[in-house]
Scaffold this motif. Structure first.
Motif, mmCIF file in Angstrom:
data_model
loop_
_atom_site.group_PDB
_atom_site.id
_atom_site.type_symbol
_atom_site.label_atom_id
_atom_site.label_comp_id
_atom_site.label_asym_id
_atom_site.label_seq_id
_atom_site.Cartn_x
_atom_site.Cartn_y
_atom_site.Cartn_z
ATOM 1 N N GLU A 376 0.827 -1.205 0.000
ATOM 2 C CA GLU A 376 0.000 0.000 0.000
ATOM 3 C C GLU A 376 0.861 1.254 0.000
ATOM 4 O O GLU A 376 0.577 2.219 -0.722
ATOM 5 C CB GLU A 376 -0.926 0.004 1.218
ATOM 6 C CG GLU A 376 -1.868 1.185 1.276
ATOM 7 C CD GLU A 376 -2.794 1.142 2.477
ATOM 8 O OE1 GLU A 376 -3.520 2.131 2.694
ATOM 9 O OE2 GLU A 376 -2.794 0.120 3.203
ATOM 10 N N GLN A 377 1.953 1.245 0.794
ATOM 11 C CA GLN A 377 2.842 2.412 0.834
ATOM 12 C C GLN A 377 3.603 2.567 -0.480
ATOM 13 O O GLN A 377 3.836 3.696 -0.932
ATOM 14 C CB GLN A 377 3.816 2.281 2.005
ATOM 15 C CG GLN A 377 3.167 2.408 3.368
ATOM 16 C CD GLN A 377 4.198 2.355 4.493
ATOM 17 O OE1 GLN A 377 5.349 2.743 4.325
ATOM 18 N NE2 GLN A 377 3.783 1.848 5.643
ATOM 19 N N GLN A 378 3.990 1.449 -1.089
ATOM 20 C CA GLN A 378 4.648 1.532 -2.390
ATOM 21 C C GLN A 378 3.749 2.206 -3.416
ATOM 22 O O GLN A 378 4.180 3.113 -4.144
ATOM 23 C CB GLN A 378 4.996 0.119 -2.890
ATOM 24 C CG GLN A 378 6.132 -0.562 -2.167
ATOM 25 C CD GLN A 378 6.490 -1.886 -2.823
ATOM 26 O OE1 GLN A 378 6.507 -1.990 -4.046
ATOM 27 N NE2 GLN A 378 6.774 -2.894 -2.025
ATOM 28 N N GLN A 379 2.500 1.775 -3.462
ATOM 29 C CA GLN A 379 1.555 2.322 -4.430
ATOM 30 C C GLN A 379 1.313 3.811 -4.177
ATOM 31 O O GLN A 379 1.244 4.611 -5.119
ATOM 32 C CB GLN A 379 0.244 1.539 -4.367
ATOM 33 C CG GLN A 379 0.365 0.099 -4.840
ATOM 34 C CD GLN A 379 -0.865 -0.725 -4.538
ATOM 35 O OE1 GLN A 379 -1.875 -0.202 -4.055
ATOM 36 N NE2 GLN A 379 -0.787 -2.025 -4.806
ATOM 37 N N GLU A 380 1.187 4.165 -2.915
ATOM 38 C CA GLU A 380 0.951 5.565 -2.581
ATOM 39 C C GLU A 380 2.135 6.425 -3.006
ATOM 40 O O GLU A 380 1.965 7.516 -3.580
ATOM 41 C CB GLU A 380 0.702 5.692 -1.082
ATOM 42 C CG GLU A 380 0.369 7.089 -0.620
ATOM 43 C CD GLU A 380 0.086 7.151 0.865
ATOM 44 O OE1 GLU A 380 -0.007 8.277 1.385
ATOM 45 O OE2 GLU A 380 -0.032 6.092 1.508
ATOM 46 N N HIS A 381 3.337 5.937 -2.733
ATOM 47 C CA HIS A 381 4.541 6.683 -3.105
ATOM 48 C C HIS A 381 4.651 6.826 -4.621
ATOM 49 O O HIS A 381 4.890 7.924 -5.140
ATOM 50 C CB HIS A 381 5.774 5.990 -2.545
ATOM 51 C CG HIS A 381 7.066 6.564 -3.053
ATOM 52 N ND1 HIS A 381 7.610 7.728 -2.580
ATOM 53 C CD2 HIS A 381 7.903 6.140 -4.053
ATOM 54 C CE1 HIS A 381 8.722 8.008 -3.225
ATOM 55 N NE2 HIS A 381 8.926 7.059 -4.123
ATOM 56 N N LEU A 382 4.484 5.731 -5.345
ATOM 57 C CA LEU A 382 4.622 5.774 -6.792
ATOM 58 C C LEU A 382 3.545 6.636 -7.434
ATOM 59 O O LEU A 382 3.798 7.295 -8.447
ATOM 60 C CB LEU A 382 4.581 4.349 -7.354
ATOM 61 C CG LEU A 382 5.817 3.493 -7.015
ATOM 62 C CD1 LEU A 382 5.616 2.059 -7.478
ATOM 63 C CD2 LEU A 382 7.085 4.082 -7.636
ATOM 64 N N ALA A 383 2.353 6.664 -6.829
ATOM 65 C CA ALA A 383 1.297 7.545 -7.338
ATOM 66 C C ALA A 383 1.705 9.005 -7.195
ATOM 67 O O ALA A 383 1.454 9.827 -8.086
ATOM 68 C CB ALA A 383 -0.011 7.275 -6.605
ATOM 69 N N ALA A 384 2.358 9.337 -6.065
ATOM 70 C CA ALA A 384 2.827 10.709 -5.855
ATOM 71 C C ALA A 384 3.916 11.066 -6.874
ATOM 72 O O ALA A 384 3.950 12.181 -7.411
ATOM 73 C CB ALA A 384 3.351 10.875 -4.437
#
Length: 525
Positions: A376-384
């Motif tokens: 979930e944190q990976q996805q959030e970071h990559l989305a940013a």
């Protein structure tokens, strides 16, 4: 393969939230969130009280034939023995003449360099959902002391009761504030004085300023000093960085945040400041809404403190472009003189600023640490990162220049001798944000390896008025130290060549610390 509708829905929710905040404004957002918070808070269960912890007494140890480096003057003493007893350095003597003590375990320090433990002077580690892992990550980077930059009555109480997990496997907690000063607890000068008196009574070590109006800001500085407390933090929109230093703000974090420093360093400063809004980003009446502070902390803080693309509008970018075109190195040097005269400290948090203004750098996609984060944190970071990439190129040029000017400014301050300390603004380790990266970026700004070592060891000792306990390897000092494989004064990379960390007399090899990190990460998968 069909598209992931869950991901699409998530992105739509994020987009809707961003649109809502932009259109409705902070005040309206706080109204809605404050009302919703009422039921949420009432239904929340009481937090589990952690157990008490203490530092276990360490056995005596002797480190032989090591080169001891003194950060204060950069001197080296080769062939030294460091005797450690009861968590303190007992003596430092030449190995050739050191007394033989069979009761002490011996560590061979040949070919290695001993320096005091590092201090992260701007961290939010205690806000981490997994402080034990954060502690392990910090020790592995040589961080044996921390200044926690956000506190609360609960954290102050738990520290007093030894319930923060701060044992020999955690950095030493050097400074802890109470609640952040915001319009929700400091909406007037009287409010600020009352809140600071309350935090002093709760046992806060210092006051953390984040966002108030100008009069409240200056009243808070005076109130903190009247209580014998230091005050540190951000500069609210209407406060000029030179005025903050003149008035006595003790330490400025992230160059004050936002555009303030660069407006001041422009040869057209008065003209640019005249175009700058002098109000807070939400109306003061919103501060009185029930649970508004909780709503800000829970829902809006992440957006408010996120990448520059989420906090900078077109008008601000235009002002920054003008400021950069009229940037004055002379003004930067003059400001450094004010910092020296007033003993105003700066904690630039370079890696953190870089993550806000240069998020499109490949490192933020390629950092090996990204693969160790939960999905979930990976996805959030990559989305940013993707969102940052989609920013118009003209705007990106201004954001990139913001960081380059940050490097230039910090370098000028360091050259002039302004007091600087090292901090990450992190909670242990993040993508593109580690102590090694912080060191690297300070080097890019122009600091020498010795200056970086000082900003991480002896300067924090001076700021905290603990030169009798930390910042050097000498008799009577706390046994918080590092053994490095490479001369840290010869290269910035040497500062991170850690082979052993000693915390309160307990020693851990880099392999020990990495194994602990692996165990903790496996346990949370």
């Amino acid at each position: 393969m069909p598209e992931n509708t869950d991901d699409q829905g998530s992105e739509q929710v994020k987009s809707t939230r961003r649109t809502f905040l932009k259109r409705a404004g902070w005040g309206a957002a706080l109204v809605g969130l404050g009302v919703a918070a009422d039921e949420t808070i009432r239904s929340a269960t009481a937090p589990v009280v952690p157990p008490r912890t203490t530092v276990t007494a360490a056995d005596g140890v002797r480190i032989d034939d090591v080169t001891v480096i003194d950060p204060v003057d950069g001197s080296r003493r080769a062939g030294q023995s460091i005797f450690v007893r009861n968590g303190r350095i007992a003596e430092v003597v030449p190995t050739a003449s050191a007394p033989v003590e069979s009761s002490l375990r011996v560590i061979d320090g040949a070919g290695r360099f001993a320096v005091p433990g590092y201090n992260d002077m701007h961290t939010h580690l205690l806000q981490s959902p997994d402080t034990e892992l954060g502690f392990a990550l910090m020790l592995a980077q040589g961080i044996t002391g921390i200044r926690q930059m956000e506190g609360s009555e609960e954290l102050l109480t738990r520290r007093a009761e030894n319930r923060l997990g701060l044992n020999e496997t955690a950095p030493r907690l050097l400074h802890l504030p109470g609640a952040l000063l915001l319009p929700f607890n400091a909406n007037s000068a009287d409010d600020a004085r009352t809140e600071i008196a309350r935090q002093w009574d709760q046992g806060a070590d210092f006051i953390k300023m984040v966002l108030t109006d100008r009069d409240v800001f200056f009243a808070a500085i005076d109130a903190a000093h009247e209580k014998g407390l230091r005050i540190a933090g951000h500069l609210p929109p209407p406060v000029h960085i030179d005025a903050a230093a003149e008035r006595g703000l003790d330490s400025i974090e992230h160059l004050g945040t936002g555009s303030s420093v660069f407006l001041t360093l422009s040869t057209e400063a008065d003209e640019l400041w005249a175009q700058t809004p002098s109000t807070l980003p939400f109306p003061t009446w919103a501060a009185g809404i029930p649970f508004a502070g909780w709503a800000f902390d829970t829902f809006l803080k992440k957006n408010f403190l996120g990448p520059a693309t989420s906090t900078t509008n077109a008008a601000q970018l235009a002002l920054l472009k003008q400021a950069f075109a009229t940037y004055s190195e002379d003004r930067a040097a003059e400001l450094a003189g004010t910092f020296i005269e007033k003993q105003t400290w700066n904690i630039p948090t370079m890696a953190n600023i870089r993550s806000k203004y240069v998020l499109d750098d490949p490192e933020f996609r390629d950092d090996p640490w990204l693969q160790r984060l939960p999905a979930e944190q990976q996805q959030e970071h990559l989305a940013a990162v993707e969102s940052f990439h989609s920013t118009p190129s003209a705007d990106l040029d201004i954001l990139h220049e913001y960081y380059e000017r940050t490097l230039q400014t910090v370098g000028i301050w360091a050259k002039q001798g302004a007091p600087i300390m090292t901090g990450t603004d992190g909670n242990g380790r993040g993508v593109g944000n580690s102590f090694a990266i912080e060191f690297r970026e300070l080097g890019r700004a122009g600091l020498t390896p010795l200056q970086i070592l000082q900003a991480t060891t002896s300067q924090p000792a001076s700021y905290l008025r603990r030169t009798d306990r930390m910042g050097r390897i000498a008799a009577g000092m706390d046994a918080d130290l590092l053994l490095l494989d490479t001369d840290p004064l010869a290269s910035i990379e040497g500062l991170s060549s850690i082979s052993l960390v000693m915390r309160d007399g307990h020693d851990y090899t880099s392999a020990d610390l990495e194994a602990r990190i692996q165990r903790l990460m496996t346990a949370t998968d």
